[in-house]
Design a protein around this motif. Structure first.
Motif, PDB file in Angstrom:
ATOM      1  N   GLU A 133      12.765  10.098   8.554  1.00 37.97           N
ATOM      2  CA  GLU A 133      11.690  11.093   8.501  1.00 37.97           C
ATOM      3  C   GLU A 133      10.381  10.346   8.372  1.00 37.97           C
ATOM      4  O   GLU A 133      10.199   9.574   7.417  1.00 37.97           O
ATOM      5  N   CYS A 134       9.479  10.536   9.328  1.00 36.58           N
ATOM      6  CA  CYS A 134       8.191   9.848   9.258  1.00 36.58           C
ATOM      7  C   CYS A 134       7.194  10.556  10.167  1.00 36.58           C
ATOM      8  O   CYS A 134       7.518  10.871  11.317  1.00 36.58           O
ATOM      9  N   ARG A 135       5.977  10.788   9.646  1.00 40.18           N
ATOM     10  CA  ARG A 135       4.970  11.410  10.505  1.00 40.18           C
ATOM     11  C   ARG A 135       4.444  10.366  11.494  1.00 40.18           C
ATOM     12  O   ARG A 135       4.596   9.168  11.269  1.00 40.18           O
ATOM     13  N   CYS A 150       0.820  -1.226   0.000  1.00 45.52           N
ATOM     14  CA  CYS A 150       0.000   0.000   0.000  1.00 45.52           C
ATOM     15  C   CYS A 150       0.847   1.266   0.000  1.00 45.52           C
ATOM     16  O   CYS A 150       0.382   2.317  -0.421  1.00 45.52           O
ATOM     17  N   GLY A 151       2.080   1.209   0.487  1.00 47.17           N
ATOM     18  CA  GLY A 151       2.946   2.396   0.506  1.00 47.17           C
ATOM     19  C   GLY A 151       2.707   3.324   1.690  1.00 47.17           C
ATOM     20  O   GLY A 151       3.396   4.322   1.838  1.00 47.17           O
ATOM     21  N   ASN A 152       1.738   3.008   2.560  1.00 53.52           N
ATOM     22  CA  ASN A 152       1.426   3.931   3.660  1.00 53.52           C
ATOM     23  C   ASN A 152       2.575   4.080   4.646  1.00 53.52           C
ATOM     24  O   ASN A 152       2.670   5.090   5.338  1.00 53.52           O
ATOM     25  N   CYS A 153       3.440   3.057   4.772  1.00 54.44           N
ATOM     26  CA  CYS A 153       4.525   3.110   5.768  1.00 54.44           C
ATOM     27  C   CYS A 153       5.819   3.638   5.161  1.00 54.44           C
ATOM     28  O   CYS A 153       6.884   3.471   5.744  1.00 54.44           O
ATOM     29  N   ARG A 154       5.731   4.273   4.004  1.00 54.06           N
ATOM     30  CA  ARG A 154       6.922   4.821   3.343  1.00 54.06           C
ATOM     31  C   ARG A 154       7.612   5.851   4.246  1.00 54.06           C
ATOM     32  O   ARG A 154       6.951   6.681   4.861  1.00 54.06           O
ATOM     33  N   SER A 155       8.933   5.772   4.303  1.00 53.75           N
ATOM     34  CA  SER A 155       9.689   6.713   5.128  1.00 53.75           C
ATOM     35  C   SER A 155      11.003   7.022   4.423  1.00 53.75           C
ATOM     36  O   SER A 155      11.480   6.231   3.609  1.00 53.75           O
ATOM     37  N   GLN A 156      11.573   8.163   4.766  1.00 52.99           N
ATOM     38  CA  GLN A 156      12.851   8.543   4.166  1.00 52.99           C
ATOM     39  C   GLN A 156      13.950   8.322   5.198  1.00 52.99           C
ATOM     40  O   GLN A 156      13.879   8.847   6.312  1.00 52.99           O
ATOM     41  N   CYS A 157      14.958   7.532   4.821  1.00 46.54           N
ATOM     42  CA  CYS A 157      16.087   7.285   5.719  1.00 46.54           C
ATOM     43  C   CYS A 157      17.108   8.395   5.489  1.00 46.54           C
ATOM     44  O   CYS A 157      17.608   8.551   4.377  1.00 46.54           O
ATOM     45  N   VAL A 158      17.362   9.215   6.515  1.00 46.95           N
ATOM     46  CA  VAL A 158      18.298  10.328   6.303  1.00 46.95           C
ATOM     47  C   VAL A 158      19.692  10.026   6.856  1.00 46.95           C
ATOM     48  O   VAL A 158      20.650  10.697   6.499  1.00 46.95           O
TER      49      VAL A 158
END
Ligand SMILES: Cc1cc2nc3c(=O)[nH]c(=O)nc-3n(C[C@H](O)[C@H](O)[C@H](O)COP(=O)(O)OP(=O)(O)OC[C@H]3O[C@@H](n4cnc5c(N)ncnc54)[C@H](O)[C@@H]3O)c2cc1C
Ligand code: FES
Length: 340
Positions: A90-92, A43-51
């Protein structure tokens, strides 16, 4: 140190991921509600950016919601990812979900209503002392004999302190293990093993934007729960419900929706048929997302909650965001993908 230390941006909250554990499971175990839905990479809902640090999709997982370019750019799906060392992401975070306990219970089927030829409305009752707490929009998993699981959204809002009576809307998928059983052999009084609640598809409590609810088929189930919760909380945000199906029978609670819209000044209801509509059909024709596009030249100040087929969700996300200025952060989705 065994495991990995993860810091979330922008909140600065921290948690530890054990060896072999997914980052999503570790966050939920630590009481941190990150967005997720399918838990299977689709679904892509748990997408996060690894910084910073090492975050890898675990071997054998299928993060199909990301492209190779996304992954090269540092995006990861937290339901598929493991971590090592020190990681910054980065993740809400989702309000109003953290702290709701996960329960496993055996529920009794108390009623089976055929709302349409291919739609069953199941009423379930949990044992005394095992009420389920959840937010409207969340789902539970039915655990089958072979221990595989199928996901179904709760179709009513929970009462304070949790509820023992649950309603599920199940669409028949001919040849499907669980739904063939529901439409063939399931009887009142049968017991079903369930676990829940899961998912983070629920209203953003911090927002005061007008709400557009989009549903196809049994995607109406969580939407009905969201409406009930909004009324319980006396929510003052205007709500428009767009419900799409192929034929009138697909809109199996159309009469209820029309009645609610007549009784509640804050609610507008737009039924949409994409297939055979009778000559006297007074709703809209075409795709549900097209009806939203037709009605709204500008969606910069709205929130959209879309639930049902992935085709509708993908089309709605791309057109509403690119053609009507809906911020991607204001598009929330619950895709009913195969849960087997
Ligand atoms: C988060 C979530 C919430 C869900 N909520 C609901 C709900 O409230 N009501 C509801 O009716 N369904 C819902 N689903 C779908 C549901 O979990 C099952 O996948 C569906 O009922 C089929 O189960 P089955 O055992 O009969 O079919 P299976 O035995 O699992 O599958 C039979 C065949 O159908 C295909 N298939 C199964 N489901 C789908 C699908 N959704 N789309 C495309 N192909 C599929 C499979 O790939 C397989 O080929 C939800 C799914 C998710 C992920
Ligand atoms: S892709 Fe991770 S929860 Fe759906």
């Amino acid at each position: 140190m065994s495991g990995a230390a993860v810091t979330l941006l922008p909140s600065g909250r921290q948690f530890v991921v054990a060896d072999g554990e997914t980052v999503l499971d570790a966050a939920l175990r630590a009481g941190i509600a990150l967005p997720y839905q399918c838990r299977s990479g689709e679904c892509g809902n748990c997408r996060s950016q690894c910084v910073a640090g090492q975050l890898e999709h675990r071997p054998g997982s299928t993060p199909t919601a990301l492209t190779a370019d996304d992954i090269t750019g540092g995006a990861r799906l937290l339901c598929c990812a493991t971590a090592s060392g020190t990681v910054t992401l980065e993740c809400r975070e989702v309000d109003g979900i953290a702290g709701i306990p996960l329960r496993r219970a055996t529920a009794r089927v108390t009623a089976i209503e055929r709302a349409a030829d291919d739609i069953a409305v199941l009423s379930l009752e949990l044992p005394d002392g095992q009420a389920l707490e959840y937010r409207a929009g969340q789902y539970l998993e039915v655990i089958l004999r072979d221990r595989s699981r199928r996901s179904y959204s709760m179709a009513t809002a929970a009462v304070t302190g949790g509820t023992r009576r649950l309603e599920l809307h199940v669409r028949h998928r001919p040849g499907g293990t669980f739904t063939d059983h529901v439409f063939g052999k399931l009887k009142v009084r049968e017991m079903l093993r369930i676990e829940g609640p899961f998912g983070t598809f629920c209203l953003d409590d911090r927002s005061d934007k007008p709400i557009l609810l989009l549903a196809t088929g049994t995607g109406f189930a969580p939407v009905q729960a969201i409406l009930e919760e909004a009324w319980q909380q006396n929510l003052q945000r205007p709500i428009t419900l767009y419900w799409g199906g192929r034929t009138p029978a697909d809109l199996y609670r159309d009469a209820d929706c029309r009645r609610w819209a007549a009784e509640r000044p804050g609610l507008r209801y737009v039924p949409v048929l994409s297939g055979d509509a009778p000559d006297n059909w007074d709703g809209r024709r075409g795709r549900v997302q097209q009806a939203v596009l037709d009605d709204h030249p500008d969606l910069t100040g709205h929130e959209v909650y879309a639930c049902g087929s992935s085709a509708m969700i993908d089309a709605a996300r791309s057109t509403l965001c690119s053609e009507r200025g809906l911020p991607t952060s204001a598009f929330f989705a619950d895709a009913f993908i195969a849960s087997a």
